[in-house]
Design a protein around this motif. Structure first.
Motif, mmCIF file in Angstrom:
data_model
loop_
_atom_site.group_PDB
_atom_site.id
_atom_site.type_symbol
_atom_site.label_atom_id
_atom_site.label_comp_id
_atom_site.label_asym_id
_atom_site.label_seq_id
_atom_site.Cartn_x
_atom_site.Cartn_y
_atom_site.Cartn_z
ATOM 1 N N UNK A 5 47.506 46.013 52.140
ATOM 2 C CA UNK A 5 46.517 47.077 51.976
ATOM 3 C C UNK A 5 46.204 47.257 50.498
ATOM 4 N N UNK A 6 44.906 47.126 50.154
ATOM 5 C CA UNK A 6 44.415 47.288 48.782
ATOM 6 C C UNK A 6 43.307 48.339 48.795
ATOM 7 N N UNK A 133 46.250 49.569 44.108
ATOM 8 C CA UNK A 133 45.014 50.332 43.933
ATOM 9 C C UNK A 133 44.364 49.868 42.647
ATOM 10 N N UNK A 134 43.150 49.339 42.758
ATOM 11 C CA UNK A 134 42.391 48.886 41.595
ATOM 12 C C UNK A 134 41.538 50.059 41.135
ATOM 13 N N UNK A 135 41.877 50.607 39.975
ATOM 14 C CA UNK A 135 41.159 51.775 39.470
ATOM 15 C C UNK A 135 40.155 51.360 38.400
ATOM 16 N N UNK A 136 38.889 51.659 38.638
ATOM 17 C CA UNK A 136 37.802 51.318 37.722
ATOM 18 C C UNK A 136 37.540 52.518 36.818
ATOM 19 N N UNK A 185 46.433 49.971 39.088
ATOM 20 C CA UNK A 185 46.138 49.103 37.952
ATOM 21 C C UNK A 185 44.728 49.383 37.450
ATOM 22 N N UNK A 186 44.590 49.535 36.135
ATOM 23 C CA UNK A 186 43.318 49.954 35.537
ATOM 24 C C UNK A 186 42.447 48.754 35.165
ATOM 25 N N UNK A 202 41.200 38.285 38.992
ATOM 26 C CA UNK A 202 42.463 37.862 38.379
ATOM 27 C C UNK A 202 43.589 38.834 38.702
ATOM 28 N N UNK A 203 43.280 40.130 38.707
ATOM 29 C CA UNK A 203 44.300 41.141 38.995
ATOM 30 C C UNK A 203 44.860 40.980 40.403
ATOM 31 N N UNK A 204 43.973 40.840 41.378
ATOM 32 C CA UNK A 204 44.412 40.743 42.767
ATOM 33 C C UNK A 204 45.191 39.460 43.024
ATOM 34 N N UNK A 205 44.704 38.349 42.519
ATOM 35 C CA UNK A 205 45.381 37.068 42.739
ATOM 36 C C UNK A 205 46.738 37.045 42.040
#
Length: 213
Positions: A5-6, A133-136, A185-186, A202-205
């Protein structure tokens, strides 16, 4: 559950949805599991109806706590209809927003309180949280300028809020990131869209090297 889960998070105008649409084809091409992309508020038929109610610009008299409860309600339905079944089916679920949005927007932006909003959402999600969690992150002024420049239709209820509201949202997101640095992750979203998409990919991989070729 064997799935992953992302979630993607960020203030209005951060470009997270644009980034998700940009990286999704490449992720799907490389992934060893099926990817399911979804969104909040909404994501399933009942949750989408609640979304319409929440974001309708005509509902200016909606109480702040009513709004928070409606977000938690749609999240519960979305979880039951979409997220959990696909995680149980060993898929990668990427949701455009999840619980951090409520904590940032209603807890911080509406000033209901982080603890209060966390509590009602704990009831809704029963411990289900993203592994990543990818935070933009983008300055509030930049995000709002993007919305005004790019949107062809009417702004929704939250986008219409004053700059102070959006600054509180961003501040709360950053506090959440400080509390959960491994999960949240920011991404510097104040870059061109191609660079943002590359950073996300790149972050997810890197986070899940066993899931991608």
């Amino acid at each position: 559950m064997s799935g992953v889960f992302i979630s993607f998070e960020g203030p209005d105008g951060a470009g997270k949805t644009t980034a998700l649409n940009a990286v999704l084809p490449e992720l799907q091409k490389r992934a060893k599991k099926e990817i399911v992309a979804t969104r909040e508020p909404g994501g399933s038929p009942i949750a989408e109806k609640i979304r319409d109610l929440i974001l309708d610009v005509k509902n200016l008299e909606m109480d702040d706590r009513t709004e928070a409860l409606l977000y938690a309600a749609q999240r519960r339905q979305h979880l039951i209809d979409i997220i959990l079944p696909n995680l149980e089916a060993d898929k990668i679920v990427i949701s455009d927003r999840f619980v951090d949005s409520s904590i940032a927007y209603q807890g911080g932006g509406r000033q209901i309180g982080v603890d209060a909003v966390t509590s009602i959402n704990d009831f809704a999600i029963e411990g289900t949280m993203p592994e990543l969690t990818v935070y933009f992150d983008v300055p509030s002024e930049v995000g709002l300028d993007r919305i005004k420049s790019n949107r062809s239709g009417t702004e929704d209820r939250l986008e219409k809020e004053k700059i102070e509201f959006h600054q509180r949202v961003r501040d709360t997101y950053m506090k959440l990131q400080e509390q959960s640095p491994d999960r949240i992750q920011v991404i510097n979203a104040n870059q061109d869209t191609l660079q943002v998409a590359q950073d996300v990919l790149e972050l997810i991989i890197t986070k899940f090297p066993n899931l991608f070729n």
